[in-house]
Design a protein around this motif. Structure first.
Motif, PDB file in Angstrom:
ATOM      1  N   LEU A  87       0.836  -1.202   0.000  1.00  0.00           N
ATOM      2  CA  LEU A  87       0.000   0.000   0.000  1.00  0.00           C
ATOM      3  C   LEU A  87       0.867   1.247   0.000  1.00  0.00           C
ATOM      4  O   LEU A  87       1.981   1.257   0.534  1.00  0.00           O
ATOM      5  CB  LEU A  87      -0.930   0.005   1.217  1.00  0.00           C
ATOM      6  N   ILE A  88       0.331   2.312  -0.592  1.00  0.00           N
ATOM      7  CA  ILE A  88       1.054   3.588  -0.693  1.00  0.00           C
ATOM      8  C   ILE A  88       0.266   4.651   0.060  1.00  0.00           C
ATOM      9  O   ILE A  88      -0.909   4.880  -0.231  1.00  0.00           O
ATOM     10  CB  ILE A  88       1.241   3.999  -2.168  1.00  0.00           C
ATOM     11  N   GLU A 357     -11.794  -4.569  -5.328  1.00  0.00           N
ATOM     12  CA  GLU A 357     -10.601  -4.313  -6.153  1.00  0.00           C
ATOM     13  C   GLU A 357     -10.461  -2.836  -6.488  1.00  0.00           C
ATOM     14  O   GLU A 357      -9.343  -2.320  -6.594  1.00  0.00           O
ATOM     15  CB  GLU A 357     -10.645  -5.165  -7.418  1.00  0.00           C
ATOM     16  N   GLN A 358     -11.566  -2.109  -6.652  1.00  0.00           N
ATOM     17  CA  GLN A 358     -11.484  -0.664  -6.847  1.00  0.00           C
ATOM     18  C   GLN A 358     -10.939   0.011  -5.594  1.00  0.00           C
ATOM     19  O   GLN A 358     -10.135   0.949  -5.677  1.00  0.00           O
ATOM     20  CB  GLN A 358     -12.863  -0.103  -7.190  1.00  0.00           C
ATOM     21  N   ALA A 359     -11.374  -0.471  -4.433  1.00  0.00           N
ATOM     22  CA  ALA A 359     -10.877   0.082  -3.173  1.00  0.00           C
ATOM     23  C   ALA A 359      -9.385  -0.189  -3.022  1.00  0.00           C
ATOM     24  O   ALA A 359      -8.631   0.671  -2.557  1.00  0.00           O
ATOM     25  CB  ALA A 359     -11.650  -0.509  -1.997  1.00  0.00           C
ATOM     26  N   LEU A 360      -8.940  -1.394  -3.410  1.00  0.00           N
ATOM     27  CA  LEU A 360      -7.514  -1.705  -3.358  1.00  0.00           C
ATOM     28  C   LEU A 360      -6.729  -0.793  -4.286  1.00  0.00           C
ATOM     29  O   LEU A 360      -5.658  -0.275  -3.920  1.00  0.00           O
ATOM     30  CB  LEU A 360      -7.292  -3.169  -3.745  1.00  0.00           C
ATOM     31  N   THR A 361      -7.248  -0.580  -5.488  1.00  0.00           N
ATOM     32  CA  THR A 361      -6.572   0.312  -6.439  1.00  0.00           C
ATOM     33  C   THR A 361      -6.413   1.718  -5.860  1.00  0.00           C
ATOM     34  O   THR A 361      -5.414   2.399  -6.116  1.00  0.00           O
ATOM     35  CB  THR A 361      -7.363   0.376  -7.761  1.00  0.00           C
ATOM     36  N   ALA A 362      -7.384   2.153  -5.045  1.00  0.00           N
ATOM     37  CA  ALA A 362      -7.348   3.493  -4.467  1.00  0.00           C
ATOM     38  C   ALA A 362      -6.227   3.682  -3.457  1.00  0.00           C
ATOM     39  O   ALA A 362      -5.916   4.829  -3.080  1.00  0.00           O
ATOM     40  CB  ALA A 362      -8.693   3.820  -3.806  1.00  0.00           C
ATOM     41  N   VAL A 363      -5.606   2.580  -3.012  1.00  0.00           N
ATOM     42  CA  VAL A 363      -4.477   2.699  -2.079  1.00  0.00           C
ATOM     43  C   VAL A 363      -3.214   2.039  -2.631  1.00  0.00           C
ATOM     44  O   VAL A 363      -2.229   1.874  -1.911  1.00  0.00           O
ATOM     45  CB  VAL A 363      -4.829   2.098  -0.694  1.00  0.00           C
ATOM     46  N   THR A 364      -3.248   1.674  -3.915  1.00  0.00           N
ATOM     47  CA  THR A 364      -2.060   1.081  -4.547  1.00  0.00           C
ATOM     48  C   THR A 364      -1.735   1.779  -5.872  1.00  0.00           C
ATOM     49  O   THR A 364      -0.926   2.698  -5.913  1.00  0.00           O
ATOM     50  CB  THR A 364      -2.257  -0.438  -4.759  1.00  0.00           C
ATOM     51  N   LEU A 365      -2.389   1.372  -6.941  1.00  0.00           N
ATOM     52  CA  LEU A 365      -2.044   1.894  -8.258  1.00  0.00           C
ATOM     53  C   LEU A 365      -2.449   3.354  -8.430  1.00  0.00           C
ATOM     54  O   LEU A 365      -1.724   4.134  -9.073  1.00  0.00           O
ATOM     55  CB  LEU A 365      -2.693   1.029  -9.345  1.00  0.00           C
ATOM     56  N   SER A 366      -3.588   3.756  -7.880  1.00  0.00           N
ATOM     57  CA  SER A 366      -4.019   5.156  -8.027  1.00  0.00           C
ATOM     58  C   SER A 366      -3.055   6.134  -7.373  1.00  0.00           C
ATOM     59  O   SER A 366      -2.638   7.117  -8.006  1.00  0.00           O
ATOM     60  CB  SER A 366      -5.435   5.343  -7.479  1.00  0.00           C
ATOM     61  N   PRO A 367      -2.653   5.932  -6.105  1.00  0.00           N
ATOM     62  CA  PRO A 367      -1.652   6.849  -5.544  1.00  0.00           C
ATOM     63  C   PRO A 367      -0.325   6.781  -6.295  1.00  0.00           C
ATOM     64  O   PRO A 367       0.372   7.797  -6.422  1.00  0.00           O
ATOM     65  CB  PRO A 367      -1.505   6.406  -4.091  1.00  0.00           C
ATOM     66  N   ALA A 368       0.029   5.593  -6.800  1.00  0.00           N
ATOM     67  CA  ALA A 368       1.269   5.490  -7.574  1.00  0.00           C
ATOM     68  C   ALA A 368       1.208   6.366  -8.815  1.00  0.00           C
ATOM     69  O   ALA A 368       2.186   7.047  -9.174  1.00  0.00           O
ATOM     70  CB  ALA A 368       1.516   4.036  -7.962  1.00  0.00           C
ATOM     71  N   ARG A 369       0.050   6.394  -9.480  1.00  0.00           N
ATOM     72  CA  ARG A 369      -0.094   7.237 -10.674  1.00  0.00           C
ATOM     73  C   ARG A 369      -0.074   8.713 -10.315  1.00  0.00           C
ATOM     74  O   ARG A 369       0.583   9.521 -10.985  1.00  0.00           O
ATOM     75  CB  ARG A 369      -1.393   6.880 -11.391  1.00  0.00           C
ATOM     76  N   ILE A 370      -0.780   9.083  -9.268  1.00  0.00           N
ATOM     77  CA  ILE A 370      -0.844  10.492  -8.875  1.00  0.00           C
ATOM     78  C   ILE A 370       0.520  10.992  -8.416  1.00  0.00           C
ATOM     79  O   ILE A 370       0.894  12.139  -8.685  1.00  0.00           O
ATOM     80  CB  ILE A 370      -1.905  10.682  -7.768  1.00  0.00           C
ATOM     81  N   LEU A 371       1.290  10.119  -7.750  1.00  0.00           N
ATOM     82  CA  LEU A 371       2.604  10.513  -7.230  1.00  0.00           C
ATOM     83  C   LEU A 371       3.734  10.249  -8.226  1.00  0.00           C
ATOM     84  O   LEU A 371       4.893  10.507  -7.920  1.00  0.00           O
ATOM     85  CB  LEU A 371       2.890   9.767  -5.922  1.00  0.00           C
ATOM     86  N   GLY A 372       3.401   9.724  -9.395  1.00  0.00           N
ATOM     87  CA  GLY A 372       4.419   9.490 -10.421  1.00  0.00           C
ATOM     88  C   GLY A 372       5.292   8.284 -10.166  1.00  0.00           C
ATOM     89  O   GLY A 372       6.461   8.252 -10.569  1.00  0.00           O
ATOM     90  N   LEU A 373       4.718   7.234  -9.529  1.00  0.00           N
ATOM     91  CA  LEU A 373       5.482   6.040  -9.194  1.00  0.00           C
ATOM     92  C   LEU A 373       5.035   4.808  -9.964  1.00  0.00           C
ATOM     93  O   LEU A 373       5.589   3.721  -9.766  1.00  0.00           O
ATOM     94  CB  LEU A 373       5.326   5.721  -7.692  1.00  0.00           C
TER      95      LEU A 373
END
Length: 433
Positions: A87-88, A357-373
């Protein structure tokens, strides 16, 4: 004397057990996790999966039947368990604050209102007792963020198993944090008009100062090399070439519109709003301007008496349905220690409209995209960092979350923390007889 030495050694052993675990060594051999349910982080779930990684990078992530070359791998059976990306956690004072009631342990704010040059990274304490407790619930990366003033300073992304801040840094100085000045509203009919007028004048002065600083920074980046460096303007320059994101902390709808319009007008390339508790009022505006939202205080009461009682819980789903880029953070009372609950905030969102899975994305891939990771983190895909956790149950459910293994860049680190040590200590209190 021998008895005395025995008691001293016993005391030392118990003390050592309560310390922050030693950071893990780099991955020394290929590892293969087999039999678990793989939650990729992008909405996909692969049952009976295999996840292989070597030298900190994922070499295979998919169905177990598709991976046949096991020679040289250390095979670990995780059948019946769940495999998730780490998680991010965005927008946190983790590592900057230890005990909020003890001023000497709080290093999250600099003196003054305009401090774009302040770097939170160099104040980050890798020996914080809180960090291991956060990792135990699956948080493996965090955006360390300063607080206070109008321009708080620069945040940085760190991984949570390191000897020092240099080793921890994943993306230094990723963005500037702007606390948008609150609108001067009359708080009660009895409030003195002169007090209201003064607040408005102070706010207008702050906005003028902000505009002047941003205008100068935009011009500063175009000056010839070799000039004497202006640290404030140099820190802001990255906002105009896309190398940094402007994170605007604002909750009220009018303030969000005002702040985003300010940033766009002055040529800021990347903008994200942190807080955004009124985002439900302005979905079209956020969508049209492609503004990312870091949603805070999901575990909170509604802001207004007329709001739906469950508005904070269902707001993530409203953003999802509107097609707005968003992720979740933990901000509120005891925010540093409470950061361990990030997974359960996502679980709340999953109970109010989002799919798991949408909730998981909201604390994994979504923050990674917003933070450029997202090139390296946020999902378990070939070529990405092997930063992941294995849980015996649903990671987003506080009743079943039970992490058995965790890796950061392929390094298996100890799940030990002070709270686990104290739990064992006091559970054994009556077994000492």
């Amino acid at each position: 004397m021998k008895q005395l030495l025995f008691y001293f050694s016993l005391l030392a052993a118990h003390t050592a057990a309560a310390q922050v675990p030693t950071p893990a060594a780099p991955q020394s051999k290929p590892i293969l996790l087999v039999g678990g349910n793989l939650h990729v982080g992008n909405g996909t779930v692969v049952p009976d999966a295999a996840v292989a990684f070597d030298k900190g990078r994922i070499t295979y992530a998919g169905n177990q039947s598709g991976f046949t070359q096991r020679a040289g791998y250390e095979v670990i059976d995780v059948k019946g368990q769940e495999v998730y990306p780490g998680l991010i956690l965005p927008n946190t004072t983790l590592g900057l604050t230890e005990t909020e009631s003890i001023r000497a342990t709080v290093d999250e704010q600099e003196v003054g209102n305009m401090n774009p040059n302040v770097r939170s990274l160099i104040a980050y304490n890798t020996d914080s007792d809180i960090i291991p407790t956060v990792r135990t619930n699956g948080v493996l990366l965090a955006q360390i963020t300063p607080r206070g003033g109008v321009l708080s300073g620069q945040s940085s992304i760190v991984q949570l198993d390191a000897w020092n801040w240099q080793d921890a840094a994943v993306r230094p100085d990723d963005g500037i944090h702007l606390n948008w000045p609150l609108m001067a509203l009359k708080l009660s009919p009895a409030e003195d008009e002169k007090v209201l007028e003064k607040r408005n004048k102070d706010r207008q002065a702050q906005l003028r100062e902000l505009e002047q600083m941003f205008t100068e920074a935009s011009a500063y980046k175009n000056l010839a090399p070799g000039r004497r460096e202006n640290l404030r303007l140099s820190a802001l320059s990255g906002l105009f070439d896309g190398s940094k994101t402007l994170f605007i902390h604002a909750d009220y709808g009018k303030e969000i519109i005002e702040a985003v319009s300010f940033a766009k007008r002055l040529g800021v390339t990347k903008v994200a709003v942190i807080g955004a508790r009124d985002a439900w009022m302005m979905l079209d505006f956020l969508k049209q301007n492609d503004i990312a939202v870091v949603l805070s205080r999901t575990h909170a009461l509604p802001r207004r008496p007329g709001d739906d009682y469950d508005l904070p819980y269902k707001l993530p789903n409203m953003l999802q349905q509107a097609g707005i880029r968003f992720c979740l953070d933990y901000e509120g009372s005891m925010e540093t220690a409470g950061s361990r609950n990030l997974a359960f905030i996502a679980g709340t969102a999953a109970g109010h409209g989002l799919t798991p899975e949408q909730a998981l994305t909201a604390v994994t891939l979504s923050p990674a995209r917003i933070l450029g990771l997202d090139k390296d983190y946020g999902s378990l895909e070939n070529g990405k960092s092997a930063t992941l956790v294995v849980s015996q149950g649903d990671l987003l459910d506080m009743r079943t979350n039970n992490i058995t293994r965790a890796y950061i860049d392929g390094r298996a680190f100890s799940p030990e923390n002070k709270q686990l040590y104290l739990n064992r200590k006091f559970r054994g209190k009556y077994d000492m007889k």
